[in-house]
Design an enzyme around this catalytic site. Structure first.
Site, PDB file in Angstrom:
ATOM      1  N   GLU A 242       5.642  25.822   3.496  1.00 31.62           N
ATOM      2  CA  GLU A 242       5.136  24.446   3.561  1.00 31.62           C
ATOM      3  C   GLU A 242       3.634  24.464   3.839  1.00 31.62           C
ATOM      4  O   GLU A 242       3.165  25.176   4.724  1.00 31.62           O
ATOM      5  CB  GLU A 242       5.881  23.667   4.646  1.00 31.62           C
TER       6      GLU A 242
ATOM      7  N   ALA B 196      15.062   9.927  -4.720  1.00 29.76           N
ATOM      8  CA  ALA B 196      15.479  10.928  -3.736  1.00 29.76           C
ATOM      9  C   ALA B 196      16.909  11.377  -3.985  1.00 29.76           C
ATOM     10  O   ALA B 196      17.245  12.552  -3.807  1.00 29.76           O
ATOM     11  CB  ALA B 196      15.338  10.369  -2.320  1.00 29.76           C
TER      12      ALA B 196
ATOM     13  N   ASP C 292      10.929  15.832  -7.384  1.00 31.17           N
ATOM     14  CA  ASP C 292       9.779  15.142  -7.956  1.00 31.17           C
ATOM     15  C   ASP C 292       8.850  16.053  -8.746  1.00 31.17           C
ATOM     16  O   ASP C 292       8.154  15.595  -9.657  1.00 31.17           O
ATOM     17  CB  ASP C 292       8.968  14.462  -6.852  1.00 31.17           C
TER      18      ASP C 292
ATOM     19  N   ARG D  56       3.077  -2.191   1.287  1.00 30.26           N
ATOM     20  CA  ARG D  56       4.178  -1.828   2.175  1.00 30.26           C
ATOM     21  C   ARG D  56       4.029  -2.506   3.536  1.00 30.26           C
ATOM     22  O   ARG D  56       2.917  -2.670   4.046  1.00 30.26           O
ATOM     23  CB  ARG D  56       4.227  -0.306   2.384  1.00 30.26           C
TER      24      ARG D  56
ATOM     25  N   ALA E  20      16.405   4.220   0.103  1.00 32.52           N
ATOM     26  CA  ALA E  20      17.740   3.710  -0.189  1.00 32.52           C
ATOM     27  C   ALA E  20      18.563   4.766  -0.913  1.00 32.52           C
ATOM     28  O   ALA E  20      18.057   5.461  -1.799  1.00 32.52           O
ATOM     29  CB  ALA E  20      17.644   2.441  -1.034  1.00 32.52           C
TER      30      ALA E  20
ATOM     31  N   ARG F 139      12.770   7.857   6.222  1.00 28.64           N
ATOM     32  CA  ARG F 139      12.548   9.195   5.655  1.00 28.64           C
ATOM     33  C   ARG F 139      12.453  10.271   6.726  1.00 28.64           C
ATOM     34  O   ARG F 139      12.951  11.378   6.548  1.00 28.64           O
ATOM     35  CB  ARG F 139      11.275   9.204   4.793  1.00 28.64           C
TER      36      ARG F 139
END
Length: 441
Positions: A47, A348, A335, A220, A60, A142
């Site tokens: 990472e 997702a 993605d 958002r 969702a 998330r």
């Protein structure tokens, strides 16, 4: 969640082959890792940042997504359920979203802003979600989902601060990874889960495949429960809604067990005003600009978003192409391979499906080292479905914005189009897809 600090994979002398390298510690990479661990397949995650983190707030999941979680590892769906939020009204257990008019209909005596259009529900197989102890739509923050995934992995599974740069295949059948800090690592194969800005994607697909702006951006807001209920009422604040309108739409749903209502206002720039810099993913914005773009919309909804919105516009990109998802011993997942817009709430979830299929295929490789065969089979079954999602999701956004030719603001046609797409998303037989892929190997 406290970050795990490691710099290299743990040493296990009794293993004859190096682990599979997973590039990226986001939702896709961790889901794949959970699946590989279940099957006893060695892996290590690299990472780039210093700690696990996810951009964004609510996410969702539909029936296909929760089904994929249960198939990856039964412990994952149980961990997920601890943090998931559902529609509070039990009459809407099978409802994904309720669609409403976000502004007045443009005809005499037409519908008014806030009026119900229809409930978008699983009318085909709602018992599938019930068997898992969830409902047709569930939402989760998330960060909570990231915690649930990380909680199923060993503490030494991730090396942080490892920004992937390149990979080369060695004559002994292994691959060498190169990182920005000058270090290297050896792996049996590489899976790029490094998101829409993927470097692995360039290695696999070349420069012609890249994220492209779809003409939309989103505002958002995360609105506290009391504020959302005051503005919209208990029923609308505690159950998922999509407010459709001319050139835009707004989605709202509860998260964090109802403590907050996540709100996202999607604006579609007119075709003659496209000005987004493709190199930027967000741009600063003001509350007055939001108010101007959503002038004429349902006043209580616009007012509460205006008070709580982040002062940025987030551009919406997707990755639509026909290139293979693998090259040699390098494969793409999530993605990095097929980023989609969020208009079907399935991006997702598709990554979770990917993780289930690929972890099982890699478990069949064993010491034979047939990684390319596994990647080829994965590409064969996953690329058609995931690229179709990219297209269907883009169309769903246009439908919500009354911009899809031949449908416009016709509620009956909107309902039919969306039901066709959601049925296709929700009720894929993943286990049959896996068996097909295994036969291809």
């Amino acid at each position: 969640m406290s970050p795990v600090v490691t710099t290299s994979p743990p040493s296990h002398q009794y293993h004859t082959t190096p682990p599979i390298a997973i590039i990226g510690g986001g939702l896709a990479g961790l889901a794949l890792a959970v699946g590989l661990r279940k099957h006893g397949v060695r892996f290590h995650i690299y990472e780039a940042v210093a700690a696990l983190a996810e951009i964004g707030a609510g996410i969702a999941f539909g029936p296909n997504s929760t089904r994929a979680l249960s198939l990856i590892d039964p412990g994952l769906i149980e961990a997920y359920k601890k943090h998931a939020t559902f529609n509070e009204n039990r009459e809407h257990d099978d409802t994904f979203m309720s669609l409403r008019w976000g502004m007045d209909e443009r005809k005499e005596a037409g519908a008014k802003a806030g009026d119900l259009m229809f409930h978008l529900a699983d009318i085909w197989y709602p018992e599938g979600a019930r068997k898992l102890g969830v409902r047709t739509r569930s939402c989760i923050h998330r960060a909570r989902l990231l915690d649930a995934l990380a909680g199923l992995l060993p503490a030494d599974a991730i090396s942080f601060g490892k920004s992937f740069e390149s990979v080369e295949e060695s004559s002994d059948g292994t691959v060498m990874l190169h990182f920005a800090d000058g270090t290297t690592a050896t792996a049996s194969a590489v899976v790029g889960c490094d998101g829409i800005k993927s470097k692995a994607q360039k290695i696999v697909c070349g420069p012609s495949v890249q994220a492209s702006w779809v003409g939309e951006y989103v505002w958002r807001a995360m609105v506290p429960k009391v504020e959302a209920e005051k503005a919209l009422g208990v029923e609308l604040a505690r159950n998922g809604q999509i407010y459709c309108g001319y050139g835009a739409y707004i989605v709202t749903y509860p998260v964090e067990h109802g403590d907050f209502t996540n709100m996202a206002a999607v604006y579609h720039e007119p075709g003659d005003a496209r000005s987004w810099d493709q190199g930027e993913w967000t741009t600063p914005a003001t509350r007055d600009e939001f108010g101007k773009e959503f002038a004429g919309w349902h006043p209580p909804l616009v007012d509460v978003i205006k008070r709580h919105c982040m002062l940025d516009r987030w551009a919406m990109f997707n990755v639509e192409h026909s290139a293979a998802y693998y090259k040699g011993r390098v494969c793409l997942l999530g993605d990095s391979a097929h980023a989609s817009t969020p208009h079907l709430g399935a991006g997702a979830g598709m990554a979770m499906e990917d993780a289930f299929i690929l972890s099982n295929l890699l478990a069949t490789v064993g010491e034979a080292g047939r990684y390319e065969d596994a990647f080829r089979a994965f590409d064969s079954v996953r690329r058609p479905r995931t690229q179709k999602l990219v297209e269907r999701s883009r169309f769903a956004g246009l439908v919500n914005e009354f911009l899809l030719p031949g449908i416009g603001d016709d509620v009956g046609l909107i309902k039919k189009h969306l039901e066709d797409s959601y049925k296709w998303v929700w009720h894929e037989d993943l286990e049959a897809q896996l068996e097909k892929a295994k036969k291809l190997m």
